[in-house]
Design a protein around this motif. Sequence first.
Motif, PDB file in Angstrom:
ATOM      1  N   ASP A 138       0.827  -1.210   0.000  1.00  0.00           N
ATOM      2  CA  ASP A 138       0.000   0.000   0.000  1.00  0.00           C
ATOM      3  C   ASP A 138       0.860   1.257   0.000  1.00  0.00           C
ATOM      4  N   VAL A 139       1.960   1.218   0.724  1.00  0.00           N
ATOM      5  CA  VAL A 139       2.861   2.370   0.771  1.00  0.00           C
ATOM      6  C   VAL A 139       3.558   2.546  -0.563  1.00  0.00           C
ATOM      7  N   ALA A 140       3.925   1.445  -1.183  1.00  0.00           N
ATOM      8  CA  ALA A 140       4.568   1.525  -2.496  1.00  0.00           C
ATOM      9  C   ALA A 140       3.637   2.166  -3.518  1.00  0.00           C
ATOM     10  N   ALA A 141       2.335   2.006  -3.332  1.00  0.00           N
ATOM     11  CA  ALA A 141       1.378   2.639  -4.238  1.00  0.00           C
ATOM     12  C   ALA A 141       1.251   4.144  -3.966  1.00  0.00           C
ATOM     13  N   LEU A 142       1.508   4.556  -2.739  1.00  0.00           N
ATOM     14  CA  LEU A 142       1.358   5.965  -2.378  1.00  0.00           C
ATOM     15  C   LEU A 142       2.610   6.795  -2.633  1.00  0.00           C
ATOM     16  N   TYR A 143       3.776   6.192  -2.472  1.00  0.00           N
ATOM     17  CA  TYR A 143       5.042   6.924  -2.577  1.00  0.00           C
ATOM     18  C   TYR A 143       5.904   6.325  -3.670  1.00  0.00           C
ATOM     19  N   SER A 144       6.618   7.179  -4.379  1.00  0.00           N
ATOM     20  CA  SER A 144       7.498   6.676  -5.432  1.00  0.00           C
ATOM     21  C   SER A 144       8.806   6.128  -4.872  1.00  0.00           C
ATOM     22  N   ASN A 145       9.220   6.619  -3.701  1.00  0.00           N
ATOM     23  CA  ASN A 145      10.451   6.142  -3.078  1.00  0.00           C
ATOM     24  C   ASN A 145      10.225   5.999  -1.567  1.00  0.00           C
ATOM     25  N   PRO A 146       9.509   4.948  -1.144  1.00  0.00           N
ATOM     26  CA  PRO A 146       9.136   4.825   0.268  1.00  0.00           C
ATOM     27  C   PRO A 146      10.300   4.540   1.215  1.00  0.00           C
ATOM     28  N   ALA A 147      11.474   4.226   0.702  1.00  0.00           N
ATOM     29  CA  ALA A 147      12.625   3.965   1.577  1.00  0.00           C
ATOM     30  C   ALA A 147      13.001   5.194   2.396  1.00  0.00           C
ATOM     31  N   TRP A 148      12.687   6.386   1.894  1.00  0.00           N
ATOM     32  CA  TRP A 148      12.985   7.608   2.637  1.00  0.00           C
ATOM     33  C   TRP A 148      12.166   7.717   3.918  1.00  0.00           C
ATOM     34  N   LEU A 149      11.073   6.990   4.012  1.00  0.00           N
ATOM     35  CA  LEU A 149      10.251   7.039   5.221  1.00  0.00           C
ATOM     36  C   LEU A 149      10.970   6.438   6.427  1.00  0.00           C
ATOM     37  N   TRP A 150      12.006   5.653   6.189  1.00  0.00           N
ATOM     38  CA  TRP A 150      12.804   5.113   7.300  1.00  0.00           C
ATOM     39  C   TRP A 150      13.508   6.232   8.071  1.00  0.00           C
ATOM     40  N   GLY A 151      13.655   7.383   7.473  1.00  0.00           N
ATOM     41  CA  GLY A 151      14.262   8.522   8.150  1.00  0.00           C
ATOM     42  C   GLY A 151      13.432   9.035   9.312  1.00  0.00           C
ATOM     43  N   PHE A 152      12.152   8.695   9.334  1.00  0.00           N
ATOM     44  CA  PHE A 152      11.296   9.084  10.450  1.00  0.00           C
ATOM     45  C   PHE A 152      11.767   8.441  11.752  1.00  0.00           C
ATOM     46  N   CYS A 153      12.253   7.216  11.665  1.00  0.00           N
ATOM     47  CA  CYS A 153      12.579   6.441  12.874  1.00  0.00           C
ATOM     48  C   CYS A 153      13.606   7.131  13.778  1.00  0.00           C
TER      49      CYS A 153
END
Length: 69
Positions: free
Chosen positions: A6-21
């Motif tokens: 689902d996240v892959a459908a929303l974001y083109s590069n979801p790996a950057w969301l790991w920066g939230f951690c």
Amino acid sequence: YTNSRDVAALYSNPAWLWGFCPLLLYWVSRTWLAAHRGDMHEDPIMYAVRHVSSYVILAGLGVFMYLAI
């Protein structure tokens, strides 16, 4: 969450969301430490609103969100 389809459908590069951690870990740890030391004399939300570091972390979260889009 960041590895779901689902996240892959929303974001083109979801790996950057790991920066939230690390940012959220720092913010929560800083808040706990302030409470433990007795530096937090008001509501935790008001404490977060009154400190510049909360705004810096919020800006960092915005940057990671922008990079994920």
